[in-house]
Design a protein around this motif. Structure first.
Motif, PDB file in Angstrom:
ATOM      1  N   VAL A  83      99.097  66.826   2.770  1.00  0.00           N
ATOM      2  CA  VAL A  83      99.857  67.540   1.750  1.00  0.00           C
ATOM      3  C   VAL A  83      99.940  66.611   0.542  1.00  0.00           C
ATOM      4  N   PRO A  84      99.508  67.055  -0.636  1.00  0.00           N
ATOM      5  CA  PRO A  84      99.537  66.174  -1.809  1.00  0.00           C
ATOM      6  C   PRO A  84     100.948  65.658  -2.090  1.00  0.00           C
ATOM      7  N   ASP A  85     101.042  64.375  -2.438  1.00  0.00           N
ATOM      8  CA  ASP A  85     102.335  63.750  -2.678  1.00  0.00           C
ATOM      9  C   ASP A  85     103.022  64.271  -3.936  1.00  0.00           C
ATOM     10  N   VAL A  86     102.323  65.012  -4.766  1.00  0.00           N
ATOM     11  CA  VAL A  86     102.950  65.561  -5.970  1.00  0.00           C
ATOM     12  C   VAL A  86     103.933  66.682  -5.633  1.00  0.00           C
ATOM     13  N   LEU A  87     103.826  67.257  -4.428  1.00  0.00           N
ATOM     14  CA  LEU A  87     104.776  68.287  -4.013  1.00  0.00           C
ATOM     15  C   LEU A  87     106.075  67.612  -3.580  1.00  0.00           C
ATOM     16  N   PRO A  88     107.198  67.986  -4.180  1.00  0.00           N
ATOM     17  CA  PRO A  88     108.458  67.319  -3.842  1.00  0.00           C
ATOM     18  C   PRO A  88     108.800  67.477  -2.364  1.00  0.00           C
ATOM     19  N   VAL A  89     109.330  66.445  -1.778  1.00  0.00           N
ATOM     20  CA  VAL A  89     109.804  66.356  -0.399  1.00  0.00           C
ATOM     21  C   VAL A  89     108.675  66.568   0.615  1.00  0.00           C
ATOM     22  N   VAL A  90     108.043  67.730   0.603  1.00  0.00           N
ATOM     23  CA  VAL A  90     107.013  68.050   1.584  1.00  0.00           C
ATOM     24  C   VAL A  90     105.820  67.107   1.454  1.00  0.00           C
ATOM     25  N   GLY A  91     105.504  66.703   0.238  1.00  0.00           N
ATOM     26  CA  GLY A  91     104.363  65.821   0.018  1.00  0.00           C
ATOM     27  C   GLY A  91     104.510  64.482   0.710  1.00  0.00           C
ATOM     28  N   TYR A  92     105.741  64.007   0.824  1.00  0.00           N
ATOM     29  CA  TYR A  92     105.963  62.723   1.485  1.00  0.00           C
ATOM     30  C   TYR A  92     106.320  62.887   2.957  1.00  0.00           C
ATOM     31  N   ALA A  93     106.766  64.054   3.341  1.00  0.00           N
ATOM     32  CA  ALA A  93     107.142  64.290   4.729  1.00  0.00           C
ATOM     33  C   ALA A  93     105.939  64.169   5.659  1.00  0.00           C
ATOM     34  N   ASP A  94     104.749  64.557   5.181  1.00  0.00           N
ATOM     35  CA  ASP A  94     103.579  64.453   6.048  1.00  0.00           C
ATOM     36  C   ASP A  94     103.286  63.003   6.397  1.00  0.00           C
ATOM     37  N   ASP A  95     103.518  62.090   5.449  1.00  0.00           N
ATOM     38  CA  ASP A  95     103.303  60.673   5.742  1.00  0.00           C
ATOM     39  C   ASP A  95     104.272  60.203   6.828  1.00  0.00           C
ATOM     40  N   ALA A  96     105.530  60.617   6.735  1.00  0.00           N
ATOM     41  CA  ALA A  96     106.521  60.227   7.736  1.00  0.00           C
ATOM     42  C   ALA A  96     106.159  60.779   9.112  1.00  0.00           C
ATOM     43  N   VAL A  97     105.656  62.012   9.166  1.00  0.00           N
ATOM     44  CA  VAL A  97     105.266  62.610  10.442  1.00  0.00           C
ATOM     45  C   VAL A  97     104.065  61.870  11.032  1.00  0.00           C
ATOM     46  N   VAL A  98     103.087  61.545  10.201  1.00  0.00           N
ATOM     47  CA  VAL A  98     101.904  60.830  10.690  1.00  0.00           C
ATOM     48  C   VAL A  98     102.312  59.453  11.215  1.00  0.00           C
ATOM     49  N   VAL A  99     103.191  58.743  10.487  1.00  0.00           N
ATOM     50  CA  VAL A  99     103.667  57.438  10.950  1.00  0.00           C
ATOM     51  C   VAL A  99     104.400  57.592  12.284  1.00  0.00           C
ATOM     52  N   ALA A 100     105.262  58.605  12.397  1.00  0.00           N
ATOM     53  CA  ALA A 100     106.000  58.815  13.649  1.00  0.00           C
ATOM     54  C   ALA A 100     105.055  59.082  14.815  1.00  0.00           C
ATOM     55  N   LEU A 101     104.036  59.915  14.588  1.00  0.00           N
ATOM     56  CA  LEU A 101     103.086  60.219  15.669  1.00  0.00           C
ATOM     57  C   LEU A 101     102.312  58.980  16.103  1.00  0.00           C
ATOM     58  N   VAL A 102     101.869  58.168  15.143  1.00  0.00           N
ATOM     59  CA  VAL A 102     101.124  56.954  15.491  1.00  0.00           C
ATOM     60  C   VAL A 102     102.039  55.965  16.204  1.00  0.00           C
ATOM     61  N   LEU A 103     103.273  55.796  15.711  1.00  0.00           N
ATOM     62  CA  LEU A 103     104.187  54.872  16.381  1.00  0.00           C
ATOM     63  C   LEU A 103     104.498  55.317  17.808  1.00  0.00           C
ATOM     64  N   ARG A 104     104.631  56.616  18.015  1.00  0.00           N
ATOM     65  CA  ARG A 104     104.843  57.113  19.381  1.00  0.00           C
ATOM     66  C   ARG A 104     103.648  56.772  20.270  1.00  0.00           C
ATOM     67  N   SER A 105     102.467  56.923  19.726  1.00  0.00           N
ATOM     68  CA  SER A 105     101.253  56.598  20.468  1.00  0.00           C
ATOM     69  C   SER A 105     101.198  55.103  20.788  1.00  0.00           C
ATOM     70  N   VAL A 106     101.578  54.275  19.824  1.00  0.00           N
ATOM     71  CA  VAL A 106     101.570  52.823  20.027  1.00  0.00           C
ATOM     72  C   VAL A 106     102.580  52.439  21.100  1.00  0.00           C
ATOM     73  N   VAL A 107     103.769  53.025  21.054  1.00  0.00           N
ATOM     74  CA  VAL A 107     104.801  52.700  22.047  1.00  0.00           C
ATOM     75  C   VAL A 107     104.349  53.098  23.445  1.00  0.00           C
ATOM     76  N   ARG A 108     103.697  54.261  23.563  1.00  0.00           N
ATOM     77  CA  ARG A 108     103.195  54.679  24.882  1.00  0.00           C
ATOM     78  C   ARG A 108     102.157  53.692  25.409  1.00  0.00           C
ATOM     79  N   ALA A 109     101.296  53.186  24.541  1.00  0.00           N
ATOM     80  CA  ALA A 109     100.217  52.310  24.999  1.00  0.00           C
ATOM     81  C   ALA A 109     100.636  50.842  25.095  1.00  0.00           C
ATOM     82  N   ALA A 110     101.450  50.363  24.160  1.00  0.00           N
ATOM     83  CA  ALA A 110     101.764  48.935  24.102  1.00  0.00           C
ATOM     84  C   ALA A 110     103.170  48.599  24.576  1.00  0.00           C
ATOM     85  N   GLY A 111     104.023  49.601  24.678  1.00  0.00           N
ATOM     86  CA  GLY A 111     105.404  49.363  25.097  1.00  0.00           C
ATOM     87  C   GLY A 111     106.319  49.135  23.908  1.00  0.00           C
ATOM     88  N   PRO A 112     107.602  49.408  24.102  1.00  0.00           N
ATOM     89  CA  PRO A 112     108.565  49.262  23.007  1.00  0.00           C
ATOM     90  C   PRO A 112     108.779  47.813  22.575  1.00  0.00           C
TER      91      PRO A 112
END
Length: 141
Positions: A83-112
């Motif tokens: 989602v382009p970052d020029v869109l207010p709120v939603v444009g940056y929310a996708d980055d937060a969701v992608v970071v959350a998904l990757v961090l969840r994946s890292v925690v599952r594989a590497a541990g907290p």
């Protein structure tokens, strides 16, 4: 079938895939609003980038985890987003969701413990990152 019909079909297919990805992103954000606090995530961005960089450089983590983290850094640095970052709120929310998904994946594989070892910020920031990563408690690993 002419070349422009093929091109039109490919573009329509790409638009459909994009719409499905946006729908999934929206559904995830609605289902897990507590894991994507956009305002707090933006305040933590420098610490999260340092965390991801440190985790990606940790040779003790599995190679697949490090590859995911490097790809996350490339995605965050790239001007191309779901989602382009020029869109207010939603444009940056996708980055937060992608970071959350990757961090969840890292925690599952590497541990907290990997998050705790490499976290460069405050304890309150670590608690929020642990929430983003899907860990129920904010305490130590």
């Amino acid at each position: 079938m002419s070349w422009w019909q093929v091109l039109l079909g490919v573009l329509a297919g790409l638009a459909l895939v994009y719409a499905v990805l946006l729908g999934l992103l929206w559904a995830y954000a609605r289902r897990h609003p507590e894991t994507v606090p956009t305002r707090e995530a933006w305040r933590l961005l420098p610490d999260v980038v340092r965390l991801v960089r440190r985790l990606a450089g940790d040779g003790s983590l599995p190679r697949g985890v490090r590859v995911r983290l490097v790809l996350l850094l490339v995605y965050l640095a790239s001007p191309v987003d779901l989602v382009p970052d020029v869109l207010p709120v939603v444009g940056y929310a996708d980055d937060a969701v992608v970071v959350a998904l990757v961090l969840r994946s890292v925690v599952r594989a590497a541990g907290p413990g990997a998050l705790t070892r490499h976290w460069p910020g405050s304890p309150a920031g670590l608690a929020l990152v642990r929430r983003l990563a899907g860990l129920s408690g904010a305490g130590p690993a």
